[in-house]
Scaffold this motif. Structure first.
Motif, PDB file in Angstrom:
ATOM      1  N   UNK A 170       0.756  -1.205  -0.179  1.00 55.05           N
ATOM      2  CA  UNK A 170       0.116  -0.034  -0.197  1.00 55.05           C
ATOM      3  C   UNK A 170       0.821   1.429   0.003  1.00 55.05           C
ATOM      4  N   UNK A 171       1.811   1.108   0.829  1.00 56.04           N
ATOM      5  CA  UNK A 171       2.684   2.309   0.907  1.00 56.04           C
ATOM      6  C   UNK A 171       3.454   2.692  -0.385  1.00 56.04           C
ATOM      7  N   UNK A 172       3.847   1.606  -1.049  1.00 56.00           N
ATOM      8  CA  UNK A 172       4.553   1.719  -2.533  1.00 56.00           C
ATOM      9  C   UNK A 172       3.862   2.437  -3.581  1.00 56.00           C
ATOM     10  N   UNK A 173       2.537   2.069  -3.382  1.00 51.79           N
ATOM     11  CA  UNK A 173       1.333   2.619  -4.448  1.00 51.79           C
ATOM     12  C   UNK A 173       1.079   4.023  -4.279  1.00 51.79           C
ATOM     13  N   UNK A 174       1.451   4.663  -2.880  1.00 52.08           N
ATOM     14  CA  UNK A 174       0.952   5.856  -2.387  1.00 52.08           C
ATOM     15  C   UNK A 174       1.952   7.118  -2.791  1.00 52.08           C
ATOM     16  N   UNK A 175       1.606   8.406  -2.356  1.00 53.43           N
ATOM     17  CA  UNK A 175       2.312   9.347  -3.049  1.00 53.43           C
ATOM     18  C   UNK A 175       3.221   9.740  -1.701  1.00 53.43           C
ATOM     19  N   UNK A 176       3.511   9.019  -0.483  1.00 53.98           N
ATOM     20  CA  UNK A 176       4.075   9.220   0.647  1.00 53.98           C
ATOM     21  C   UNK A 176       5.538   8.713   0.362  1.00 53.98           C
ATOM     22  N   UNK A 177       6.566   9.401   0.762  1.00 57.87           N
ATOM     23  CA  UNK A 177       8.103   9.236   0.830  1.00 57.87           C
ATOM     24  C   UNK A 177       8.209   8.415   2.090  1.00 57.87           C
ATOM     25  N   UNK A 178       7.303   8.792   3.366  1.00 56.39           N
ATOM     26  CA  UNK A 178       7.649   8.258   4.675  1.00 56.39           C
ATOM     27  C   UNK A 178       6.588   7.907   5.291  1.00 56.39           C
ATOM     28  N   UNK A 179       6.542   6.811   6.131  1.00 57.18           N
ATOM     29  CA  UNK A 179       5.492   6.485   7.068  1.00 57.18           C
ATOM     30  C   UNK A 179       5.861   6.149   8.302  1.00 57.18           C
ATOM     31  N   UNK A 180       5.272   6.931   9.358  1.00 55.91           N
ATOM     32  CA  UNK A 180       5.835   6.739  10.815  1.00 55.91           C
ATOM     33  C   UNK A 180       4.646   6.533  11.646  1.00 55.91           C
ATOM     34  N   UNK A 181       4.928   5.557  12.630  1.00 59.12           N
ATOM     35  CA  UNK A 181       3.765   5.174  13.601  1.00 59.12           C
ATOM     36  C   UNK A 181       4.376   5.926  15.198  1.00 59.12           C
ATOM     37  N   UNK A 182       3.673   6.805  15.506  1.00 60.20           N
ATOM     38  CA  UNK A 182       4.179   7.470  16.920  1.00 60.20           C
ATOM     39  C   UNK A 182       3.339   7.285  17.990  1.00 60.20           C
ATOM     40  N   UNK A 183       3.879   6.444  18.884  1.00 54.87           N
ATOM     41  CA  UNK A 183       3.134   6.184  20.283  1.00 54.87           C
ATOM     42  C   UNK A 183       3.453   7.610  21.076  1.00 54.87           C
ATOM     43  N   UNK A 184       2.496   8.582  21.326  1.00 55.31           N
ATOM     44  CA  UNK A 184       2.860   9.680  21.865  1.00 55.31           C
ATOM     45  C   UNK A 184       3.102   9.709  23.207  1.00 55.31           C
ATOM     46  N   UNK A 185       2.318   9.196  23.930  1.00 53.57           N
ATOM     47  CA  UNK A 185       2.429   9.021  25.354  1.00 53.57           C
ATOM     48  C   UNK A 185       3.606   8.189  25.916  1.00 53.57           C
TER      49      UNK A 185
END
Length: 201
Positions: A170-185
């Motif tokens: 999914x990521x490779x087909x998207x316009x995004x250059x980077x994907x991040x998951x951030x656990x804020x707390x």
């Protein structure tokens, strides 16, 4: 009593000056004086700055631009280069339901709870990768975050590994250059993908 308006420079100065209990308290009080879109902007800015600190990205909060559609949410100078960020919150009501099953049965052996745990993350990824953005918004990062509930990433991290191929496709087909998951707390980034390097001078 009239609510205050969002003041980005004041926000940046207050956040940078949190070196004493009094200044830290003043920073927290600033959020109580805001409402509506102003409060939303302040929370998003605070979360973005915390993400930048966790990921060691050199960003000046005073210089971050908050944008409107079709542009992504934010534009910032990262190591001297313009970079855009789209933010998305992972809604996790079903995650806690899945955790409640652990006492009765190991989570890895419970197909239904695992499906419920995965669904919020999968939904937000699919929503964001199919969204259209201004063509000039490049490079572009997708920053997905979680902060509203106390949760255990031990439940979701095995699923990230299991579904790694699907996420990458999914990521490779998207316009995004980077994907991040951030656990804020927890100020932690348990998962990220990149199609190009962020150049550090």
């Amino acid at each position: 009593m009239a609510r205050e308006r969002w003041d980005q420079r004041r926000f940046a100065e207050s956040r940078a000056g949190r070196d004493s209990p009094a200044s830290h308290q003043a920073y927290q009080a600033m959020f109580c004086s805001l409402s509506g879109d102003d409060l939303k902007r302040a929370r998003e800015m605070d979360l973005f700055v915390r993400f930048c600190e966790a990921s060691k990205l050199d960003v000046d909060p005073a210089e971050v631009a908050m944008l409107d559609p079709p542009w992504p949410d934010l534009k910032a100078e990262v190591f001297g280069q313009s970079h855009h960020f789209e933010l998305g919150e992972i809604v996790q009501q079903d995650w806690m339901k899945a955790l409640a099953q652990q006492e009765k049965k190991p989570i890895i052996d419970a197909p239904l709870p695992l499906t419920k745990v995965w669904s919020p993350l999968e939904s937000i990824i699919q929503k964001k990768v199919t969204k259209r953005y201004a063509s000039q918004a490049a490079p572009l990062s997708l920053l997905l975050y979680s902060e509203r509930t106390a949760h255990h990433w031990a439940v979701i991290e095995p699923l990230l590994a299991e579904r790694n191929t699907e996420i990458r496709a999914s990521f490779a087909k998207s316009v995004f250059d980077h994907l991040w998951l951030f656990v804020a707390n927890e100020n932690r980034i348990p998962f990220s993908l990149s199609q190009k390097m962020i150049v550090v001078p």
